[in-house]
Scaffold this motif. Sequence first.
Motif, PDB file in Angstrom:
ATOM      1  N   THR A  94       0.842  -1.199   0.000  1.00 55.41           N
ATOM      2  CA  THR A  94       0.000   0.000   0.000  1.00 55.41           C
ATOM      3  C   THR A  94       0.874   1.244   0.000  1.00 55.41           C
ATOM      4  OG1 THR A  94      -1.676  -1.183   1.277  1.00 55.41           O
ATOM      5  CG2 THR A  94      -1.843   1.214   1.209  1.00 55.41           C
ATOM      6  N   ARG A  95       0.529   2.170  -0.867  1.00 54.93           N
ATOM      7  CA  ARG A  95       1.302   3.410  -0.963  1.00 54.93           C
ATOM      8  C   ARG A  95       1.166   4.223   0.341  1.00 54.93           C
ATOM      9  NH1 ARG A  95       2.532   6.734  -5.502  1.00 54.93           N
ATOM     10  NH2 ARG A  95       1.119   5.502  -6.798  1.00 54.93           N
ATOM     11  N   GLU A  96       2.258   4.736   0.826  1.00 50.45           N
ATOM     12  CA  GLU A  96       2.255   5.589   2.010  1.00 50.45           C
ATOM     13  C   GLU A  96       2.087   7.046   1.587  1.00 50.45           C
ATOM     14  OE1 GLU A  96       1.705   6.774   4.878  1.00 50.45           O
ATOM     15  OE2 GLU A  96       3.160   5.595   6.025  1.00 50.45           O
ATOM     16  N   THR A  97       1.047   7.690   2.100  1.00 52.64           N
ATOM     17  CA  THR A  97       0.836   9.099   1.749  1.00 52.64           C
ATOM     18  C   THR A  97       1.083  10.035   2.930  1.00 52.64           C
ATOM     19  OG1 THR A  97      -1.511   8.920   2.266  1.00 52.64           O
ATOM     20  CG2 THR A  97      -0.857   8.539  -0.027  1.00 52.64           C
ATOM     21  N   ASP A  98       1.158   9.473   4.119  1.00 50.34           N
ATOM     22  CA  ASP A  98       1.389  10.301   5.307  1.00 50.34           C
ATOM     23  C   ASP A  98       2.895  10.373   5.562  1.00 50.34           C
ATOM     24  OD1 ASP A  98       1.170  11.736   7.588  1.00 50.34           O
ATOM     25  OD2 ASP A  98       0.471  10.078   8.844  1.00 50.34           O
ATOM     26  N   THR A  99       3.558  11.257   4.834  1.00 48.56           N
ATOM     27  CA  THR A  99       5.024  11.278   4.868  1.00 48.56           C
ATOM     28  C   THR A  99       5.597  12.508   5.558  1.00 48.56           C
ATOM     29  OG1 THR A  99       5.127  12.396   2.737  1.00 48.56           O
ATOM     30  CG2 THR A  99       5.117   9.980   2.719  1.00 48.56           C
ATOM     31  N   MET A 100       4.741  13.445   5.953  1.00 56.67           N
ATOM     32  CA  MET A 100       5.244  14.682   6.544  1.00 56.67           C
ATOM     33  C   MET A 100       4.994  14.697   8.044  1.00 56.67           C
ATOM     34  SD  MET A 100       4.235  17.592   3.770  1.00 56.67           S
ATOM     35  CE  MET A 100       4.876  17.525   2.088  1.00 56.67           C
ATOM     36  N   ASP A 101       5.895  15.328   8.768  1.00 52.23           N
ATOM     37  CA  ASP A 101       5.756  15.450  10.205  1.00 52.23           C
ATOM     38  C   ASP A 101       4.476  16.211  10.541  1.00 52.23           C
ATOM     39  OD1 ASP A 101       7.532  15.327  12.889  1.00 52.23           O
ATOM     40  OD2 ASP A 101       6.332  17.156  12.849  1.00 52.23           O
TER      41      ASP A 101
END
Length: 393
Positions: free
Chosen positions: A57-64
């Motif tokens: 599954t693609r990770e979209t929550d990549t920012m702090d």
Amino acid sequence: ETRDGLEPGPLRDQGGVSMAVPKGKVSKARRDKRRSSHWKLAAPGLVKCPKCGADATRETDTMDTFLCSSWYYLRYTDAHNDKMPFDKELNNYWGPVDQYIGGIEHAILHLLYSRFFVKVLRDAGLVDYDEPFSNLLTQGMVIKDGAKMSKSLGNVVSPEEILSKYGADTARLFILFAAPPERELEWSDQGVEGSFRFLNRIWRIVQAFEAVLAQKVTEYDHSNLSEADKDLRRVLHSSIKKVTNDIETRFNFNTAISTMMELVNALYAYKEAAKEPNAGLVYEAISDLIKMMSPFVPHITEELWRGAIDANSSVHEQSWPECDEEALKVDNVEIVLQVNGKVRGRLTVPAEATKEELEKIAMADANVQAHIGDATVRKVICVPGRLVNIVAK
């Protein structure tokens, strides 16, 4: 997760390279979030694991989590702009933020990140100031039973219980009165009860002057006042001056409330002392008290305002009271009489008395003369409005 024990990572838009994060590096809460149906719908789609080729599954929550909050205050200045993050002229007009209030835990997180953000934006020419916040107030923590109030410690106080028994205004008043905002606040059930009693005192004094307030006398002759009138008016305008300074400049809400408690005491004293209350003065004192209390206890003050002052307006739409410096002046003051630094009496003298006049008044006092005796007066120290000290040997 894939069968290789890898957390699915984000895809780069350029080159289509998928990235994976080793198992254990992402919190369980975030893994659970990705597994939820809401997260699946939000995900752009399935990708292949770069290690084994299995579905991932693609990770979209990549920012702090602090990324957006590091600049949201800039967006507030131009929230509906669909062409750019914000207009520079609008941001320069509203920014920087006048007052930042936050817990000490933000000193190395949000506060620090925000400063980095603004400095980068300044270098990029998007803002014209160096710091995001002009003033910082670090609020203290709420302590109960010797420890920080926390759900994990099981020492929290249910707001519903306080609201149902005392009302929201009591809770607000206690929190603001118990300690300066930058200090730790020790929760006290007795303190809550005390705040509730004070609000009831305000309610009762307004009701006590109900008939006087009903006359709606908004003007009166400041030069024709009784001694009781002068005392109340002096306390009123002294309170306005101090409360205004405590709120606007010092953020000392607890001392502002303490000052208004003194004003309420003065109103009770005036009720007993004044044979015929000055209707204009009472109207001024009660209406200004309600105005000054309104930021702290908005509900009861609104009810008092509409019930006793003006049924057709809101206290929260009124102008803030202004201090009349003339009202602070006194005709007479009490001074201390000393002989060789020891207090030998007190006298009430004209407030405008000069040093020479004070010396004559002090030397004529019988008790002072008795303590001087046969000694020779070497020096007389006069502090107008405070004391006269006679040095004799």
